[in-house]
Design a protein around this motif. Sequence first.
Motif: not given
Length: 381
Positions: A175-180
Amino acid sequence: MNKNTFLGITGLISCFFFSGIALLQAQSKSADLKNWPKGSSPKEIGTRVADHFVVTPHTNFGKPTPPKVITYPESCTWYGALTFAKASGNKKLTRDLAERFEPLFGVESKMIPVPDHVDYCVFGAVPLELYLQTNDKKYLDLGISIAEKQWGPPEGPRVKEESHEFYKQGYTWQTRLWIDDMYMITALQAQAFRATGNQKYIDRAAKEMVFYLDQLQKPNGLFYHAPDVPFYWGRGDGWMAAGMTELLSSMPKNNPNRERIMKGYTDMMASLLKYQGKNGMWNQLIDDPEAWAETSATGMFTFAMITGVKKGWLDKEIYGKAARNGWLGLVSYINENSEVTEVCEGTNKKNDRQYYLDRKRNTGDLHGQAPILWCATALLR
């Protein structure tokens, strides 16, 4: 030239001009997703683009050097070509795509990405689709090993301090909270569910999607590229649209997170309607009229709308028109080599509007080839 001849030619030109306008207007008013002008049917277009992919060497984001591993745009295109092969009943194409994969079990084994990042893990969707079409267990074993690794204990050089906290809370450690991420994660986990019937995979992806929606979706239904980058970048939002679509397509109706995800999806679709151009396209920056019409984002949004109409999630008339115009717009950007033009190059995040407006506009970039195949598949299903 005498006056009568001139008037006759002028009248003929006007006739053709206004006939063209009438044709475009008729297309824009139509919600028909079955009948297409010659040369623009999903079977014709999908076959062209998929056949072109089969003979395309492994690519490294358009760089002249060959890639060390299979890149995520290739994985997404490969997956799209396989789903198109199934939807179109093209068994030869399935065999060709399987033959392309075979060296990865031998001389090209080092090109299988290590599943320590979302962009690498999406590769697992390809062998899982091959398993679904061939029933060969070697594909299942490979794909499931990647899906499990995505939710396994954090390990490897990419592990960050917060990775352990996400893992403890039941989220993927990637998880990194980039929309990709919301395509890279959901495409793999949804495929694992389809291949095994084990609900844990779809439950994982649903929980992750709700987390991203709660953290990142704006009141207007769209998504900034990242929390610190306040721009509605087309392809970034496209990954979200396509990811929700993949997830909802397989999620059981009694899943406790389905209603929340459906709301995120329908809110986004309603907002996208406002920004679609008369040519059927969406811009590189969705809400920026000075941005250029971009094909990869348009393909992803069109795929989401086609699926929504066919599944009954969206109003057939309103969104059927938007989906039809999106497809016809996309088809006009495919050149004689079956390559999609006007594709935004691979893009990192940056808090700078001009950065997005100045991105290279590539031809044949697999970021753009993939969603054409997703759309063709959705139209044939």
